[in-house]
Design an enzyme around this catalytic site. Structure first.
Site, PDB file in Angstrom:
ATOM      1  N   SER A  50      46.190  39.593  50.849  1.00 59.06           N
ATOM      2  CA  SER A  50      44.801  39.149  50.719  1.00 59.06           C
ATOM      3  C   SER A  50      44.671  37.669  50.360  1.00 59.06           C
ATOM      4  CB  SER A  50      44.051  40.019  49.716  1.00 59.06           C
ATOM      5  OG  SER A  50      44.711  40.030  48.489  1.00 59.06           O
ATOM      6  N   THR A 175      42.349  38.202  45.573  1.00 52.86           N
ATOM      7  CA  THR A 175      42.233  36.741  45.530  1.00 52.86           C
ATOM      8  C   THR A 175      43.185  36.272  44.450  1.00 52.86           C
ATOM      9  OG1 THR A 175      39.899  36.807  46.115  1.00 52.86           O
ATOM     10  CG2 THR A 175      40.599  34.877  44.898  1.00 52.86           C
ATOM     11  N   THR A 193      41.980  32.803  48.921  1.00 58.14           N
ATOM     12  CA  THR A 193      41.843  34.190  49.382  1.00 58.14           C
ATOM     13  C   THR A 193      41.703  34.261  50.891  1.00 58.14           C
ATOM     14  OG1 THR A 193      40.544  36.222  49.028  1.00 58.14           O
ATOM     15  CG2 THR A 193      39.292  34.212  49.261  1.00 58.14           C
ATOM     16  N   ARG A 203      31.809  35.045  57.238  1.00 63.59           N
ATOM     17  CA  ARG A 203      31.340  35.460  55.904  1.00 63.59           C
ATOM     18  C   ARG A 203      32.112  34.690  54.822  1.00 63.59           C
ATOM     19  NH1 ARG A 203      34.338  37.632  51.403  1.00 63.59           N
ATOM     20  NH2 ARG A 203      32.920  38.791  50.082  1.00 63.59           N
ATOM     21  N   ASP A 206      32.830  34.573  47.184  1.00 66.75           N
ATOM     22  CA  ASP A 206      32.620  33.686  46.042  1.00 66.75           C
ATOM     23  C   ASP A 206      33.688  32.595  45.903  1.00 66.75           C
ATOM     24  OD1 ASP A 206      34.425  35.801  45.577  1.00 66.75           O
ATOM     25  OD2 ASP A 206      34.257  35.552  43.409  1.00 66.75           O
ATOM     26  N   THR A 226      37.612  37.451  41.021  1.00 61.04           N
ATOM     27  CA  THR A 226      38.036  38.181  42.213  1.00 61.04           C
ATOM     28  C   THR A 226      37.219  39.462  42.251  1.00 61.04           C
ATOM     29  OG1 THR A 226      39.707  39.637  41.274  1.00 61.04           O
ATOM     30  CG2 THR A 226      40.404  37.420  41.767  1.00 61.04           C
ATOM     31  N   GLY A 227      37.096  40.020  43.438  1.00 61.90           N
ATOM     32  CA  GLY A 227      36.311  41.253  43.568  1.00 61.90           C
ATOM     33  C   GLY A 227      35.270  41.061  44.645  1.00 61.90           C
TER      34      GLY A 227
HETATM   35  N1  ASP Z   1      36.259  37.662  45.976  1.00 59.98           N
HETATM   36  C1  ASP Z   1      36.841  37.641  47.282  1.00 59.98           C
HETATM   37  C2  ASP Z   1      35.769  37.604  48.314  1.00 59.98           C
HETATM   38  O1  ASP Z   1      34.718  38.171  48.086  1.00 59.98           O
HETATM   39  C3  ASP Z   1      37.721  38.777  47.590  1.00 59.98           C
HETATM   40  C4  ASP Z   1      38.385  39.429  46.442  1.00 59.98           C
HETATM   41  O2  ASP Z   1      38.664  38.839  45.457  1.00 59.98           O
HETATM   42  O3  ASP Z   1      38.647  40.598  46.508  1.00 59.98           O
HETATM   43  O4  ASP Z   1      36.009  37.068  49.367  1.00 59.98           O
END
Ligand code: ASP
Length: 313
Positions: A50, A175, A193, A203, A206, A226-227
């Site tokens: 990722s 990330t 990321t 797209r 964050d 992250t998330g």
């Molecule tokens: N935050 C990252 C995003 O939305 C992805 C992740 O951290 O899982 O692109």
């Protein structure tokens, strides 16, 4: 304020990538150099699906990378989004910060900039990531027959984007967040990321949005996330965490408050954060799991695991 022993922290794997940054700090190098060096190791890691090389591709099978870096001394920052074909997006983001009057470049403009700065184009899609993409297509998408509209045109309606997105697990996104304080007390934070797996082309999450996935200010501290990036954008989460510290909360309280803010959105997807204050305290937090982060200072032989907090609904 008492001098802080230079250190670096990060959120990924078992923290081994921090060794490169710690080595730089040990030699008296800057937090920015340390953060960039450690982030590059994660970007190049073929086992990490990722971030960078081997990242899971977007909806059309293309790996698209996002990154940002911020200098807490000057509040200068650089970010790139939706970059295809260039591995070290953290370095491209740093070049945006240092060589342009801009803060963010995306897509073909970011790629043009990378090319002009001498970055080499390369394939980032591995066999493994391609297989994951193909099994995703088999499972979720009816490929269009000739003359039909491509399936991604009615992505949300036909394909149930929201339902599917709500079911994303930690396996489908991730990330790297890395931050460091150097011998001069300067703080830097970096984020890189490939974003949410199978995201819609173009797209942005964050990670490249300063204030959402990354923020850093020597006077208070730094935070990164992250998330499910959309949630961090909606709350300007990283900047909020730093503001909480500015307003007197400890780094632990700031992380707790930030994850509470996420929970109050009552959305699925989960959020994690990593933060430091300018006294050298570190913390991580998650809305969906036990939170850990990795720490190395200039005297560390190996990364030390630190436990963060799980902020349940
Ligand atoms: N935050 C990252 C995003 O939305 C992805 C992740 O951290 O899982 O692109």
């Amino acid at each position: 304020m008492a001098k802080v022993k230079p250190f670096i922290i990060g959120t990924r794997n078992s923290g081994e990538f921090l060794c490169a940054g710690a080595e730089i700090l040990r030699g008296g190098g800057s937090a920015i150099d340390a953060v960039e060096a450690s982030t590059k190791l994660v970007e190049a890691n073929p086992k990490d699906d990722s971030v960078g090389y081997a990242g899971i591709p977007n909806l059309l099978g293309k790996v698209e990378l996002d990154a940002s870096i911020m200098d807490g001394k000057t509040l200068k920052t650089g970010a790139v989004g939706a970059v295809k074909g260039y591995l070290h997006v953290i370095s491209i983001a740093r070049m945006v910060m240092e060589k342009t009057p801009h803060v963010m470049l995306v897509g073909s403009g970011a790629e043009l900039f990378a090319k002009s700065m001498g970055f080499k184009k390369q394939n980032l899609l591995t066999k493994d990531a391609k297989e994951k993409y193909q099994s995703f297509l088999k499972r979720y998408a009816d490929l269009p027959k000739e003359g039909e509209k491509p399936w991604y045109v009615n992505y949300d309606v036909d394909f149930g984007l929201r339902d599917w997105y709500d079911k994303l697990t930690d396996k489908q996104h991730g990330t790297v967040n890395i931050m460091a304080i150097d011998a001069k007390g300067n703080i830097c934070s970096g984020v890189s990321t490939s974003g949410t797996a199978f995201k819609f082309p173009g797209r942005l999450g964050d990670s490249p949005i300063i204030g959402a996935g990354n923020y850093c200010d020597n006077r208070f501290g730094a935070a990164a996330c992250t998330g499910r990036g959309e949630l961090a954008i909606r709350l300007s989460l990283a900047r909020s965490l730093v503001s909480y510290m500015k307003n007197g909360l400890s780094v632990r309280e700031a992380c707790f408050r930030g994850m509470k803010d996420i929970n109050e959105l009552h959305e699925k997807g989960g959020m994690n954060c990593l933060a430091i204050d300018n006294k050298g305290n570190t913390m991580s937090a998650s809305t969906s799991r036990e939170s850990v982060h990795w720490y190395m200072d200039v005297d560390s032989k190996q990364p030390e695991q630190r436990t963060g907090i799980w902020v349940k609904e």
